[in-house]
Design a protein around this motif. Structure first.
Motif, PDB file in Angstrom:
ATOM      1  N   VAL A  96     -12.683 -11.005  23.217  1.00  0.00           N
ATOM      2  CA  VAL A  96     -13.388 -11.892  24.137  1.00  0.00           C
ATOM      3  C   VAL A  96     -14.855 -11.464  24.237  1.00  0.00           C
ATOM      4  O   VAL A  96     -15.160 -10.275  24.348  1.00  0.00           O
ATOM      5  N   LEU A  97     -15.732 -12.451  24.182  1.00  0.00           N
ATOM      6  CA  LEU A  97     -17.165 -12.223  24.296  1.00  0.00           C
ATOM      7  C   LEU A  97     -17.778 -13.509  24.834  1.00  0.00           C
ATOM      8  O   LEU A  97     -17.424 -14.594  24.380  1.00  0.00           O
ATOM      9  N   PRO A  98     -18.675 -13.431  25.822  1.00  0.00           N
ATOM     10  CA  PRO A  98     -19.302 -14.671  26.271  1.00  0.00           C
ATOM     11  C   PRO A  98     -19.871 -15.459  25.091  1.00  0.00           C
ATOM     12  O   PRO A  98     -20.478 -14.853  24.206  1.00  0.00           O
ATOM     13  N   PRO A  99     -19.643 -16.804  25.069  1.00  0.00           N
ATOM     14  CA  PRO A  99     -19.162 -17.636  26.162  1.00  0.00           C
ATOM     15  C   PRO A  99     -17.655 -17.628  26.388  1.00  0.00           C
ATOM     16  O   PRO A  99     -17.174 -18.318  27.282  1.00  0.00           O
ATOM     17  N   GLY A 100     -16.900 -16.892  25.596  1.00  0.00           N
ATOM     18  CA  GLY A 100     -15.445 -16.828  25.758  1.00  0.00           C
ATOM     19  C   GLY A 100     -14.840 -16.260  24.500  1.00  0.00           C
ATOM     20  O   GLY A 100     -15.034 -15.103  24.164  1.00  0.00           O
ATOM     21  N   HIS A 101     -14.129 -17.079  23.763  1.00  0.00           N
ATOM     22  CA  HIS A 101     -13.635 -16.673  22.442  1.00  0.00           C
ATOM     23  C   HIS A 101     -14.715 -16.996  21.411  1.00  0.00           C
ATOM     24  O   HIS A 101     -15.168 -18.124  21.307  1.00  0.00           O
ATOM     25  N   VAL A 102     -15.116 -15.985  20.662  1.00  0.00           N
ATOM     26  CA  VAL A 102     -16.126 -16.136  19.616  1.00  0.00           C
ATOM     27  C   VAL A 102     -15.535 -15.839  18.246  1.00  0.00           C
ATOM     28  O   VAL A 102     -15.704 -16.600  17.290  1.00  0.00           O
ATOM     29  N   THR A 103     -14.802 -14.736  18.136  1.00  0.00           N
ATOM     30  CA  THR A 103     -14.372 -14.230  16.838  1.00  0.00           C
ATOM     31  C   THR A 103     -13.556 -15.205  15.996  1.00  0.00           C
ATOM     32  O   THR A 103     -13.806 -15.318  14.787  1.00  0.00           O
ATOM     33  N   PRO A 104     -12.561 -15.927  16.537  1.00  0.00           N
ATOM     34  CA  PRO A 104     -11.775 -16.805  15.652  1.00  0.00           C
ATOM     35  C   PRO A 104     -12.583 -17.949  15.054  1.00  0.00           C
ATOM     36  O   PRO A 104     -12.143 -18.584  14.107  1.00  0.00           O
ATOM     37  N   TYR A 105     -13.780 -18.182  15.587  1.00  0.00           N
ATOM     38  CA  TYR A 105     -14.646 -19.231  15.067  1.00  0.00           C
ATOM     39  C   TYR A 105     -15.655 -18.699  14.048  1.00  0.00           C
ATOM     40  O   TYR A 105     -15.959 -19.369  13.067  1.00  0.00           O
ATOM     41  N   VAL A 106     -16.170 -17.489  14.269  1.00  0.00           N
ATOM     42  CA  VAL A 106     -17.263 -17.000  13.421  1.00  0.00           C
ATOM     43  C   VAL A 106     -16.819 -16.059  12.316  1.00  0.00           C
ATOM     44  O   VAL A 106     -17.522 -15.902  11.319  1.00  0.00           O
ATOM     45  N   MET A 134     -25.630 -13.781  17.782  1.00  0.00           N
ATOM     46  CA  MET A 134     -26.151 -15.138  17.955  1.00  0.00           C
ATOM     47  C   MET A 134     -25.274 -15.940  18.907  1.00  0.00           C
ATOM     48  O   MET A 134     -25.768 -16.620  19.815  1.00  0.00           O
ATOM     49  N   SER A 135     -23.973 -15.853  18.722  1.00  0.00           N
ATOM     50  CA  SER A 135     -23.054 -16.601  19.587  1.00  0.00           C
ATOM     51  C   SER A 135     -23.148 -16.130  21.026  1.00  0.00           C
ATOM     52  O   SER A 135     -23.129 -16.938  21.965  1.00  0.00           O
ATOM     53  N   TYR A 136     -23.249 -14.828  21.204  1.00  0.00           N
ATOM     54  CA  TYR A 136     -23.371 -14.262  22.547  1.00  0.00           C
ATOM     55  C   TYR A 136     -24.646 -14.756  23.234  1.00  0.00           C
ATOM     56  O   TYR A 136     -24.630 -15.175  24.400  1.00  0.00           O
ATOM     57  N   ARG A 137     -25.761 -14.721  22.520  1.00  0.00           N
ATOM     58  CA  ARG A 137     -27.038 -15.103  23.115  1.00  0.00           C
ATOM     59  C   ARG A 137     -27.068 -16.587  23.474  1.00  0.00           C
ATOM     60  O   ARG A 137     -27.551 -16.967  24.548  1.00  0.00           O
ATOM     61  N   ILE A 138     -26.555 -17.437  22.598  1.00  0.00           N
ATOM     62  CA  ILE A 138     -26.513 -18.862  22.922  1.00  0.00           C
ATOM     63  C   ILE A 138     -25.562 -19.098  24.087  1.00  0.00           C
ATOM     64  O   ILE A 138     -25.833 -19.912  24.982  1.00  0.00           O
ATOM     65  N   GLY A 139     -24.454 -18.358  24.113  1.00  0.00           N
ATOM     66  CA  GLY A 139     -23.529 -18.468  25.234  1.00  0.00           C
ATOM     67  C   GLY A 139     -24.173 -18.105  26.554  1.00  0.00           C
ATOM     68  O   GLY A 139     -23.913 -18.743  27.591  1.00  0.00           O
TER      69      GLY A 139
END
Length: 475
Positions: A96-106, A134-139
């Protein structure tokens, strides 16, 4: 002309080579890969996982150069990324990482492309790091499910994880070394074809759709499409992140858009490792602090489920939605989010592996019967206690048994970095989790080889060697 946000993210992607990564970023990226491979292996016999595998085969053909985890199939990068995204997310045990789930997508696109081109372990680590940062920062720039307003919980009307399409596309293009201009156009395309932000609708409609908050496989394929379209010569919308009125913020329905969170210290200050969390339990993260306390009470007092007269819990404020208060368990998927069912499962002190979602356990009389004795309400100090530290997830639980009330309280669940010693999930604990999920899928010797390879990934010359190990059918 000033660089657009997309162009700045493209420059960040191009510049973030392995040799420039801080040690904690390298370490966290390897931990993410190991944890995700384990989650995928544990899901190969689950309904959602099996469907992901079958669709990956349908879209990926045969004789490709990318591996479906735990299935032994070699398919196209599109097929493998779809299947592996679904597998990683199936058990809801993924990081889990903001905005929520990131890993299964990236991660799945990077794994598939990394294998297909024979990328080095160092290159894969760099791509994974870029995707998560990148995902965290946009989140952080947009609405968050745990936002508060005027001292009260304020869940956004539109919410979801479609913003991860940028990190997913960036990872693919970094591995393919496409250059800044193509990176910019690929990211611009990614923002224009991202799936809709469907989480909030999903959480409001119980029984919920089994595709979950966003079909992981679909986003991985959107990201791959964007990357390839940029490489083949399509022009992307370079202003898609800058235009709040008509661009990506409008697409995803966010009320809040703070682009400084994207660019502040970008490339110098790596922020995702501090908020990267791992899940000891294959259940929605909202329940983990409660499960920590419940497990401690049950094991220390040797309580049996039939001795428990009642369980009362105080939970996070945003969970008063059908997804979490649902008590109708028709599918193992429902069991991953129901507060009442999750606490009934936790009271059985079963090791938290894929066994938690075995149908005979999920629908067994003991779990279903205890579920009726579970009640919950919102934690009275929820807003106050989440302030100041993103890892805070306040929880209180009371277990009535043997004429006594046993009480447990937590502010930080296991798996998060926090001010409390012991809350961080160590690498040894992640290895143990990996072994639990891989058991019965890979032979013990293969498990050992995977662990060694991932934890020493910077020395691996061909990432395909790792994927071929986890693609074996040792059963």
């Amino acid at each position: 002309m000033n660089e657009t946000l997309v162009e700045r993210l493209a420059a960040f992607t191009a510049d973030s080579d392995f040799d420039r990564l801080p040690a904690d970023v390298v370490d966290e990226s390897k931990r993410i890969i190991l944890d995700s491979l384990g989650c995928a292996l544990g899901a190969v016999d689950e309904p959602k996982g099996r469907i992901g595998i079958e669709y990956g085969r349908m879209t990926g053909g045969t004789g490709g150069d990318a591996t479906i985890i735990g299935a032994g199939d070699k398919v196209s990068v599109f097929g493998a990324a779809f299947a592996n995204g679904e597998l990683i997310n199936t058990l809801d045990a993924d990081a889990v990482l903001p905005p929520g789930h990131v890993t299964p997508y990236v991660l799945p696109g990077a794994m598939a492309v990394g294998e297909s081109i024979g990328a080095s372990g160092k290159d894969v680590i760099a791509a994974v790091a870029v995707a998560h940062e990148m995902s965290y920062r946009i989140g952080k720039a947009m609405d968050y499910l745990r936002d508060v307003k005027d001292g009260k919980v304020s869940p956004p009307p539109v919410y979801g994880y479609s913003s991860t399409v940028f990190g997913a596309a960036a990872a693919v293009m970094k591995l393919k070394d496409t250059g800044r201009e193509v990176l910019s156009h690929g990211l611009g395309i990614a923002g224009s074809i991202a799936p809709v932000n469907s989480f909030r609708a999903w959480s409001e409609h119980a029984p919920t759709s089994t595709i979950k908050y966003l079909l992981a496989g679909a986003l991985t394929q959107a990201a791959l499409t964007a990357a390839h379209m940029g490489e083949l010569g399509h022009r992307g919308d370079l202003l898609v992140l800058d235009d709040r009125e008509f661009g990506f913020p409008r697409f995803i329905g966010t009320r809040r858009w703070e682009p400084d969170a994207i660019t502040d210290g970008l490339g110098e200050d790596w922020r995702f490792p501090a908020e990267q969390s791992y899940k000891p339990y294959p259940h929605c993260r909202i329940l983990h602090a409660l499960l920590d306390s419940l497990t401690e009470i049950v094991t220390e007092n040797n309580l049996k489920p039939d001795e428990i007269d009642g369980i009362k819990a105080w939970v996070e404020g945003f969970v008063e939605q059908p997804l979490w208060v649902n008590r109708t368990i028709e599918h193992v998927h429902d069991a991953q989010f129901s507060i009442a069912h999750g606490l009934a499962v936790g009271a059985h002190a079963l090791p938290p592996t894929k066994a938690w979602q075995a149908p005979e356990f999920v629908f067994g009389d003991s779990v279903m019967g205890l579920m009726d004795r579970v009640s919950y309400e919102v934690h009275p100090n929820y807003v106050e206690l989440i302030s100041g530290n993103a890892a805070s997830r306040p929880a209180r639980i009371e277990v009535s048994a043997r004429g006594t009330t046993f009480v447990g309280e937590r502010r930080y669940p296991k798996g998060s970095k926090s001010p409390e010693p012991g809350s961080t999930m160590t690498t040894d604990e992640l290895v143990a989790k990996f072994r639990g999920h891989a058991e019965g899928v890979l032979a013990d010797a293969t498990v050992d080889r995977v662990v060694d390879a991932v934890l020493d990934l910077e020395t691996v010359g061909d990432f395909g060697d790792v994927m071929r190990l986890v693609g074996r059918k040792d059963r």
